[in-house]
Design a protein around this motif. Structure first.
Motif, mmCIF file in Angstrom:
data_model
loop_
_atom_site.group_PDB
_atom_site.id
_atom_site.type_symbol
_atom_site.label_atom_id
_atom_site.label_comp_id
_atom_site.label_asym_id
_atom_site.label_seq_id
_atom_site.Cartn_x
_atom_site.Cartn_y
_atom_site.Cartn_z
ATOM 1 N N GLY A 125 0.820 -1.213 0.000
ATOM 2 C CA GLY A 125 0.000 0.000 0.000
ATOM 3 C C GLY A 125 0.848 1.254 0.000
ATOM 4 N N VAL A 126 1.903 1.267 0.820
ATOM 5 C CA VAL A 126 2.803 2.422 0.865
ATOM 6 C C VAL A 126 3.468 2.625 -0.490
ATOM 7 C CG1 VAL A 126 4.899 3.375 1.909
ATOM 8 C CG2 VAL A 126 3.213 2.197 3.346
ATOM 9 N N LEU A 127 3.980 1.539 -1.070
ATOM 10 C CA LEU A 127 4.640 1.634 -2.378
ATOM 11 C C LEU A 127 3.684 2.158 -3.444
ATOM 12 C CD1 LEU A 127 6.700 -1.687 -2.373
ATOM 13 C CD2 LEU A 127 7.595 0.633 -2.126
ATOM 14 N N LYS A 128 2.455 1.675 -3.435
ATOM 15 C CA LYS A 128 1.479 2.109 -4.435
ATOM 16 C C LYS A 128 1.161 3.596 -4.286
ATOM 17 C CE LYS A 128 -3.078 1.070 -6.339
ATOM 18 N NZ LYS A 128 -4.275 0.182 -6.260
ATOM 19 N N ILE A 129 0.982 4.046 -3.046
ATOM 20 C CA ILE A 129 0.665 5.455 -2.802
ATOM 21 C C ILE A 129 1.814 6.353 -3.243
ATOM 22 C CG2 ILE A 129 0.291 7.165 -0.979
ATOM 23 C CD1 ILE A 129 -1.273 4.964 0.531
ATOM 24 N N ILE A 130 3.042 5.993 -2.872
ATOM 25 C CA ILE A 130 4.198 6.814 -3.238
ATOM 26 C C ILE A 130 4.402 6.803 -4.742
ATOM 27 C CG2 ILE A 130 6.681 7.155 -2.929
ATOM 28 C CD1 ILE A 130 4.853 7.742 -0.468
ATOM 29 N N ASP A 131 4.187 5.649 -5.371
ATOM 30 C CA ASP A 131 4.324 5.564 -6.826
ATOM 31 C C ASP A 131 3.331 6.502 -7.513
ATOM 32 O OD1 ASP A 131 5.330 4.334 -9.293
ATOM 33 O OD2 ASP A 131 3.351 3.441 -9.438
ATOM 34 N N GLU A 132 2.093 6.522 -7.050
ATOM 35 C CA GLU A 132 1.084 7.408 -7.642
ATOM 36 C C GLU A 132 1.419 8.876 -7.405
ATOM 37 O OE1 GLU A 132 -2.528 6.015 -5.898
ATOM 38 O OE2 GLU A 132 -2.701 4.282 -7.261
ATOM 39 N N LYS A 133 1.930 9.186 -6.220
ATOM 40 C CA LYS A 133 2.334 10.562 -5.939
ATOM 41 C C LYS A 133 3.476 11.002 -6.849
ATOM 42 C CE LYS A 133 1.029 11.111 -1.063
ATOM 43 N NZ LYS A 133 1.553 11.379 0.314
ATOM 44 N N CYS A 134 4.433 10.109 -7.054
ATOM 45 C CA CYS A 134 5.576 10.446 -7.910
ATOM 46 C C CYS A 134 5.126 10.733 -9.340
ATOM 47 C CB CYS A 134 6.589 9.303 -7.905
ATOM 48 S SG CYS A 134 7.535 9.150 -6.371
ATOM 49 N N PHE A 135 4.101 10.031 -9.786
ATOM 50 C CA PHE A 135 3.619 10.244 -11.149
ATOM 51 C C PHE A 135 2.755 11.498 -11.247
ATOM 52 C CE2 PHE A 135 1.045 9.670 -14.918
ATOM 53 C CZ PHE A 135 1.954 9.152 -15.838
ATOM 54 N N ASP A 136 1.879 11.688 -10.267
ATOM 55 C CA ASP A 136 0.919 12.794 -10.334
ATOM 56 C C ASP A 136 1.511 14.135 -9.899
ATOM 57 O OD1 ASP A 136 -0.989 10.983 -11.162
ATOM 58 O OD2 ASP A 136 -1.765 10.638 -9.141
ATOM 59 N N ASP A 137 2.453 14.081 -8.972
ATOM 60 C CA ASP A 137 2.996 15.320 -8.394
ATOM 61 C C ASP A 137 4.493 15.393 -8.709
ATOM 62 O OD1 ASP A 137 3.262 17.663 -6.976
ATOM 63 O OD2 ASP A 137 3.363 16.676 -5.019
ATOM 64 N N PHE A 138 4.800 15.687 -9.962
ATOM 65 C CA PHE A 138 6.178 15.709 -10.436
ATOM 66 C C PHE A 138 6.855 17.001 -9.977
ATOM 67 C CE2 PHE A 138 9.457 16.115 -13.824
ATOM 68 C CZ PHE A 138 10.065 14.884 -13.662
ATOM 69 N N LYS A 139 7.947 16.855 -9.248
ATOM 70 C CA LYS A 139 8.679 18.002 -8.708
ATOM 71 C C LYS A 139 9.860 18.341 -9.615
ATOM 72 C CE LYS A 139 6.157 18.099 -4.943
ATOM 73 N NZ LYS A 139 5.220 19.222 -4.670
ATOM 74 N N LYS A 140 10.060 19.628 -9.847
ATOM 75 C CA LYS A 140 11.152 20.059 -10.708
ATOM 76 C C LYS A 140 12.221 20.797 -9.911
ATOM 77 C CE LYS A 140 8.634 20.281 -15.069
ATOM 78 N NZ LYS A 140 8.305 21.106 -16.261
ATOM 79 N N ALA A 141 13.372 20.148 -9.807
ATOM 80 C CA ALA A 141 14.513 20.809 -9.186
ATOM 81 C C ALA A 141 15.143 21.781 -10.172
ATOM 82 C CB ALA A 141 15.547 19.778 -8.740
ATOM 83 N N GLU A 142 15.030 21.459 -11.472
ATOM 84 C CA GLU A 142 15.545 22.331 -12.528
ATOM 85 C C GLU A 142 14.496 22.408 -13.632
ATOM 86 O OE1 GLU A 142 19.358 21.365 -14.029
ATOM 87 O OE2 GLU A 142 20.360 21.520 -12.104
ATOM 88 N N SER A 143 14.208 23.583 -14.103
ATOM 89 C CA SER A 143 13.165 23.727 -15.120
ATOM 90 C C SER A 143 13.620 24.527 -16.342
ATOM 91 C CB SER A 143 11.940 24.424 -14.522
ATOM 92 O OG SER A 143 12.295 25.688 -13.982
ATOM 93 N N ASP A 144 14.835 25.079 -16.310
ATOM 94 C CA ASP A 144 15.279 25.938 -17.407
ATOM 95 C C ASP A 144 16.234 25.232 -18.361
ATOM 96 O OD1 ASP A 144 17.260 25.698 -15.545
ATOM 97 O OD2 ASP A 144 17.985 27.762 -15.751
#
Length: 463
Positions: free
Chosen positions: A368-387
């Motif tokens: 359950g933890v793995l599934k939740i984190i996997d979905e978060k990683c896909f839906d909430d993509f964080k950008k450390a660099e965007s330029d």
């Protein structure tokens, strides 16, 4: 804090592995013997023969399926090398075959000899059952309000929630997740007895992962067009290559062909073999790769000591180039994180042992933890660099996204140091100053013994 649903057990059957006991919830002596017998019936040719002769059940992981559209049958490969036939494919069977790319599925059946066209014999699967691992996302969500994801996953893999275990665990977790379908490839060289094999075996039970204990052949990894057979790279999301330091023992032509296939798969998600034979096969799957190696081999130590760099990626690039004569620069460029640790905590130091037994988080909660984190990683993509654009930016952003949702907040400078190979997670945790946790949960405290809730299951779903 909420009670953690933790389990411990005693091993009664010596040739039944920890991951098999946990995966099938076989915590009593009778349960372990029943599971071991069914698994061995599928793994050993002599035992498979007895299972066929006396109509005994077999149990095996669903790895490869060939479908005969014209005759409406599916052919399932049994670990001992035989094939069993499933007739009259219905929607339920098709659903399980399709789910096998996302879930770990086991097959339970009784193999029966049947007579076909012109008296030809074949083995048919009777009393067929598909066993899919349960996932408890409700409990996982509740616990993630109080614990960091990496803390819960430490419990899930039997580790103490401490800096020593986090330093080894976090790199191993990275290839599980694929933010925006960007795979995170990791190479980790550590001393023996640091839990690499046990982690890989347990990962197979809680995730869509495949664990290679030796270097695979191309038909195993990619597939074989002659039989319309897709390999492991098609069916799974994560592949673990253990003892990667032994890759040089392959015959040269086979090694170079495998190396080309690996690098294309890592870069483009394109898995392809052959260009002019009946064995040709090609498909796309952005599978993440985790390479494990040992550092105690004297030959390996000699090669890495010749590298003047203290950078972990540089050391491993030098090792691969000089020892194995392979194109190491392209390979390392595809790696998001690399570590070469001469010293690391042993499993005796990091396993979560209580009353003489290792304690694990309930596997369905770990899933359950793995599934939740996997979905978060896909839906909430964080950008450390965007330029910027290119491979490095994609990798850095995916790397940052996974670390964030695991419960870590890494400064951009530190992220670059990790990515470039200048520092390892073990060094960060030992120093205790170069990282800080996110504030998504109220506390990061580890559970004490009073938080443990021991859970018992039965084996009805398998036996």
């Amino acid at each position: 804090m909420s009670n953690l649903p933790l389990v411990s057990f005693k091993i009664y059957v010596k040739d039944l592995s920890i991951d098999e006991i946990i995966g099938f919830r076989a915590y009593t002596e009778d349960e372990q013997r029943k599971v071991a017998e069914m698994l061995h019936n599928a793994q050993d040719k002599a035992k498979f023969y007895k299972a066929v002769k006396y109509s005994q059940p077999i149990l095996f992981k669903l790895n490869g399926v060939n479908i005969d559209v014209f005759n409406d049958v599916a052919k399932l490969r049994v670990p001992c090398g035989y094939t069993i036939i499933v007739k009259n494919i219905n929607d339920e069977i098709l659903n399980y075959i399709e789910l096998n790319r996302e879930e770990t599925i086991y097959v339970k059946a009784k193999p029966i000899v049947k007579h076909g066209y012109k008296g030809r014999k074949y083995i048919e699967a009777e009393e067929l059952e598909f066993i899919i691992a349960t996932v408890d996302t409700d409990t996982a969500k509740e616990l993630l309000n109080e614990y960091k994801a990496y803390e819960l996953l430490a419990y899930g893999f039997g580790y103490k929630p401490c800096n020593e275990s986090y330093g080894l665990l976090i790199p191993r977790l990275l290839p599980i997740f694929k933010p925006q379908n960007i795979p995170l490839h990791v190479i980790s060289y550590t001393p023996p007895n640091t839990g690499k094999s046990t982690f890989a075996s347990l990962l197979e039970r809680v995730w869509s992962a495949y664990y290679y204990t030796e270097t695979p052949s191309l038909p195993q990894l990619v597939g074989d067009g002659r039989f319309n057979s897709y390999g492991v790279a098609y069916h799974y999301r994560t592949i673990v290559f253990d003892e990667f330091d032994k890759i040089g023992s392959l015959e040269r032509q086979r090694l170079e062909e495998l190396w080309r296939v690996l690098q294309t798969g890592m870069e483009q998600g394109l898995w392809k073999r052959g260009v002019s034979s009946k064995a040709d096969i090609s498909y796309k799957n952005f599978v993440s790769l985790l390479f494990f190696g040992n550092v105690t081999d004297e030959d390996i130590l000699n090669y890495t000591s010749q590298s003047t760099s203290v950078n972990h990626k540089d050391k491993l690039e030098y090792l691969i180039r000089e020892k194995y004569r392979l194109s190491s620069k392209q390979f390392i460029d595809r790696i998001v994180y690399a570590e070469y640790l001469i010293k690391a905590p042993s499993t005796d130091e990091i396993l979560n042992v209580q009353d003489g037994e290792v304690v694990y988080l309930d596997p369905k909660v770990t899933r359950g933890v793995l599934k939740i984190i996997d979905e978060k990683c896909f839906d909430d993509f964080k950008k450390a660099e965007s330029d910027k654009a290119g491979r490095k930016t994609r990798q850095l952003n995916a790397f940052y996204t996974v670390l964030y949702h695991l419960g870590l907040e890494i400064e951009l400078d530190t992220l670059h140091e990790l990515y470039n190979g200048n520092v390892t997670f073990s060094e960060l945790y030992n120093e205790g100053e170069k990282y800080e946790t996110t504030d998504e949960s109220e506390t990061g405290e580890a559970a004490d013994v009073s938080d443990i809730e021991y859970v018992e299951w039965d084996m009805r779903e398998v036996i």
